[in-house]
Design a protein around this motif. Structure first.
Motif, PDB file in Angstrom:
ATOM      1  N   UNK A   1      -8.976  -8.236 101.608  1.00 25.64           N
ATOM      2  CA  UNK A   1      -8.504  -7.647 102.433  1.00 25.64           C
ATOM      3  C   UNK A   1      -8.839  -6.980 103.242  1.00 25.64           C
ATOM      4  N   UNK A   2      -8.772  -7.597 104.911  1.00 26.52           N
ATOM      5  CA  UNK A   2      -9.442  -6.796 106.233  1.00 26.52           C
ATOM      6  C   UNK A   2      -7.962  -5.859 105.991  1.00 26.52           C
ATOM      7  N   UNK A   3      -8.567  -4.807 107.273  1.00 27.73           N
ATOM      8  CA  UNK A   3      -8.160  -4.126 108.373  1.00 27.73           C
ATOM      9  C   UNK A   3      -8.707  -3.607 110.083  1.00 27.73           C
ATOM     10  N   UNK A   4      -7.577  -3.315 109.557  1.00 28.00           N
ATOM     11  CA  UNK A   4      -8.359  -2.570 111.447  1.00 28.00           C
ATOM     12  C   UNK A   4      -7.829  -1.398 111.747  1.00 28.00           C
ATOM     13  N   UNK A   5      -9.257  -0.373 111.935  1.00 26.14           N
ATOM     14  CA  UNK A   5      -9.085   1.248 112.098  1.00 26.14           C
ATOM     15  C   UNK A   5      -7.760   1.938 112.458  1.00 26.14           C
ATOM     16  N   UNK A   6      -7.519   0.931 113.982  1.00 30.33           N
ATOM     17  CA  UNK A   6      -6.298   1.323 115.072  1.00 30.33           C
ATOM     18  C   UNK A   6      -5.390   1.514 114.862  1.00 30.33           C
ATOM     19  N   UNK A   7      -5.262   0.196 113.541  1.00 32.07           N
ATOM     20  CA  UNK A   7      -3.587  -0.327 113.103  1.00 32.07           C
ATOM     21  C   UNK A   7      -2.278   0.809 112.884  1.00 32.07           C
ATOM     22  N   UNK A   8      -1.463   0.826 113.187  1.00 27.23           N
ATOM     23  CA  UNK A   8      -0.333   1.912 112.828  1.00 27.23           C
ATOM     24  C   UNK A   8       0.585   0.591 111.787  1.00 27.23           C
ATOM     25  N   UNK A   9       1.074  -0.502 112.552  1.00 28.98           N
ATOM     26  CA  UNK A   9       1.955  -0.901 111.896  1.00 28.98           C
ATOM     27  C   UNK A   9       2.043  -0.943 110.215  1.00 28.98           C
ATOM     28  N   UNK A  10       0.379  -1.687 110.183  1.00 29.48           N
ATOM     29  CA  UNK A  10      -0.174  -1.319 108.743  1.00 29.48           C
ATOM     30  C   UNK A  10      -0.989  -0.617 108.610  1.00 29.48           C
ATOM     31  N   UNK A  11      -1.142  -0.058 108.665  1.00 26.63           N
ATOM     32  CA  UNK A  11      -2.074   2.082 109.057  1.00 26.63           C
ATOM     33  C   UNK A  11      -3.513   1.027 107.375  1.00 26.63           C
ATOM     34  N   UNK A  12      -4.367   1.714 107.497  1.00 31.09           N
ATOM     35  CA  UNK A  12      -5.560   1.546 106.049  1.00 31.09           C
ATOM     36  C   UNK A  12      -4.985   2.612 104.996  1.00 31.09           C
ATOM     37  N   UNK A  13      -4.765   3.557 105.811  1.00 31.57           N
ATOM     38  CA  UNK A  13      -4.167   4.320 103.841  1.00 31.57           C
ATOM     39  C   UNK A  13      -3.406   3.287 103.736  1.00 31.57           C
ATOM     40  N   UNK A  14      -2.016   3.014 104.406  1.00 29.86           N
ATOM     41  CA  UNK A  14      -1.218   2.481 103.445  1.00 29.86           C
ATOM     42  C   UNK A  14      -2.095   1.180 102.466  1.00 29.86           C
ATOM     43  N   UNK A  15      -2.839   0.603 103.584  1.00 26.51           N
ATOM     44  CA  UNK A  15      -3.590  -0.635 101.981  1.00 26.51           C
ATOM     45  C   UNK A  15      -3.963   0.315 101.131  1.00 26.51           C
ATOM     46  N   UNK A  16      -4.953   1.248 101.828  1.00 24.08           N
ATOM     47  CA  UNK A  16      -5.849   1.883 100.965  1.00 24.08           C
ATOM     48  C   UNK A  16      -4.974   1.656  99.281  1.00 24.08           C
TER      49      UNK A  16
END
Length: 439
Positions: free
Chosen positions: A351-366
Motif C-alpha cells: 500500500x502506498x499513499x501520498x501525504x497531501x491526498x484528500x480523496x483517498x487520504x492516508x488516515x482512511x488507508x490506515x
C-alpha cells in the motif's frame, strides 16, 4: 500486434511530428476481445536499461483510476511512460527499471471500446474476469514474459480493480490456466474502502486548518449519511451521497483540491449543471481531469496515427462516461476482504499513499489496513517505520516505509493523489524497492 522501434517518426497530414524517447527500446500494442462486444487495448514498453536486459527486469502492469481513466494516456504521458505530454523524455520513467504494460481498463476506457451498451462492466468481478482474458492472451503471445516477475501497480480506483484482478490471477495460476510469474500487487492511493476515506475527510481537513468548527460539523453530518447508506447496502445511494459530501467539502474549504490539499480547484471547479445527475457531475469532477484537452488532442491525433490499429469509430476517451456510469452501483463497495485473501494466499501486497491526498487520504488507508484479519498485522503495527531519502534531495526525507512478511506500506511525503506526477524520483525509487532492485 505491432512492434515499433523508438524513437518513431510519424507523419501527420503534411507535417512531420517527431516522437523521441530517451530509451532505444521497443514497444508493442494491440487489442484483445475479452467478451462478445468488449475490446480491450494494451500498450507495452519493453524495459530499456543501460545496465540490464529487459529479460532481467520485471514486468509492471499499470492500472489507472476513474473508473474510466486511461492508462495508455494519463498513466503513460502524465506519470510514468518514457515521454511526457509534450513528447519530451521523462527522466523518471519507469521504463528504465521495468517493462511497463498499460491497459485501458475497464472496457470502454481510453482506446478500449464496447460494441453495445450492455457490454460495459458493472462490477469489479467482471473487470477482473475481463483482465484475465487479456493477460492469458498477453502471456500466450509473448512467452518470454512468462518467467519474468510480474507486478500490478495501480492508482485510485485502479487499486480496487487491481485487488480483484490479483486474486483471480492467483487462482488462475494455481489452476494452471495462466502461466506467469506473479510477484505482487501495489495499491496506490487506492479506493479499497471508500467509506473510510469519506469518514476521515473532516478530521484530516480540520487538523490541516482547512475546516472550521461549523464546517467540520457539516462534513461530519454528510459523511454519516454516506455511512448509513453503505451500512444498509444501498450502494448507489451511497455514491450519490458521496457526491454530496464532496460538494459540502468544496463549499467549506473554498474549493480545496481533492487531489492535493495544498492547492485549490479554482481553474477546474466543477459545479452541477441544470438537470445533471450526480453520476455525470462526478465523472466531470474525477475522470475529466484525466482527459485534458491537450492530452485528448495528443491521443486522438499523433498517437492514434502512430498506433494504426484504432477502429475508425473509436475515439480515445469517447466511452469513458459510460464506464463510470455503469460502475456507479459498485463504486462505494469495499474490497478489504480481497486484500485479506491476497495476504492469506501469500501474495506480496504493498500500500502506498501520498501525504497531501484528500480523496483517498492516508488516515482512511490506515483505518482499513487496521481492519485486516491478516495474522501479521499486530506485529506490523508494532514496527517503527524507516525513513527514505528523496533521491532528488539527498539528506531530505522523501518517504517512510514498513515491511513485514508479504505486506508493505509506503508513506510518500509532499505528494498528492498522483504520486509519480508529484514525486517522480521517489516513486521510481519505491518501484525499485518493491521489485527488489538495488539501483
Amino acid at each position: 500486434m505491432n512492434f515499433q522501434p523508438i524513437p518513431h517518426l510519424l507523419w501527420v497530414g503534411v507535417s512531420c511530428v517527431w516522437l523521441p524517447s530517451p530509451l532505444q527500446g521497443t514497444e508493442t500494442w494491440g487489442y484483445v476481445t475479452v467478451r462478445d462486444g468488449a475490446h480491450m487495448f494494451w500498450w507495452l514498453y519493453y524495459a530499456d536499461s543501460p545496465s540490464a536486459e529487459y529479460r532481467d527486469l520485471p514486468l509492471v502492469m499499470w492500472l489507472q483510476g476513474g473508473p474510466g481513466g486511461s492508462g495508455t494516456g494519463f498513466g503513460n504521458f502524465a506519470e510514468i511512460g518514457p515521454l511526457d505530454g509534450d513528447l519530451k523524455p521523462r527522466d523518471t520513467t519507469w521504463v528504465q527499471s521495468a517493462s511497463v504494460l498499460f491497459v485501458d481498463n475497464p472496457v470502454g476506457t481510453g482506446f478500449s471500446y464496447t460494441d453495445e451498451e450492455d457490454a460495459y462492466a458493472t462490477n469489479v468481478s467482471t473487470v477482473a474476469l475481463d483482465m484475465l482474458v487479456l493477460l492469458k492472451n498477453f502471456f500466450n503471445s509473448l512467452e518470454e514474459f512468462e518467467s519474468i516477475p510480474f507486478y500490478i501497480f495501480s492508482e485510485s480506483y485502479g487499486g480496487k480493480m487491481a485487488s480483484a484482478i490479483s486474486l483471480e490471477l492467483t487462482k488462475a495460476i494455481a489452476q494452471g490456466s495462466i502461466k506467469c510469474n506473479f510477484a505482487g500487487v501495489a495499491l496506490g492511493d487506492s479506493w479499497i474502502s471508500p467509506l473510510d476515506s469519506v469518514m476521515t475527510w473532516g478530521p484530516y481537513l480540520y487538523t490541516t486548518s482547512l475546516l472550521d468548527d461549523p464546517g467540520l460539523a457539516e462534513v461530519t453530518d454528510v459523511a454519516q449519511q454516506v455511512k448509513d447508506a453503505v451500512g444498509s447496502g444501498h450502494f448507489l445511494k451511497a455514491t450519490e451521497l458521496w457526491s454530496l459530501a464532496e460538494s459540502v467539502v468544496e463549499k467549506n474549504t473554498n474549493n480545496v483540491n481533492f487531489y492535493n490539499i495544498l492547492t485549490q480547484d479554482t481553474d477546474e471547479k466543477v459545479t452541477a449543471r441544470s438537470g445533471e445527475d450526480f453520476i455525470s457531475l462526478q465523472f466531470r469532477r474525477h475522470v475529466n481531469r484525466l482527459h485534458k484537452q491537450s492530452l485528448s488532442e495528443l491521443m486522438n491525433g499523433p498517437i492514434r496515427k502512430k498506433l494504426g490499429v484504432i477502429p475508425q469509430n473509436v475515439t480515445w476517451g469517447g466511452q469513458s462516461e459510460g464506464v463510470f456510469r455503469n460502475m456507479a452501483g459498485d463504486f462505494m463497495r469495499p474490497v478489504i476482504d480481497l486484500v485479506d485473501q491476497l495476504l492469506s494466499a501469500g501474495v506480496n501486497v504493498t500500500v502506498y499513499n501520498g501525504q497531501l491526498d484528500l480523496i483517498v487520504d492516508t488516515m482512511g488507508q490506515e483505518l482499513w489496513v487496521n481492519m485486516l484479519k491478516w495474522e501479521g498485522l499486530s506485529y506490523f503495527n508494532k514496527m517503527r517505520w524507516t525513513p527514505l531519502d528523496d533521491p532528488s534531495s539527498p539528506g531530505v526525507t522523501g518517504a517512510f516505509y514498513k515491511n513485514y512478511k508479504n505486506f508493505s506500506f509506503y508513506w510518500i511525503l509532499k505528494a498528492g493523489h498522483m504520486i509519480p506526477s508529484d514525486q517522480g524520483p521517489m516513486a521510481l525509487r519505491m518501484l525499485q524497492m518493491i521489485t527488489q532492485q538495488t539501483s
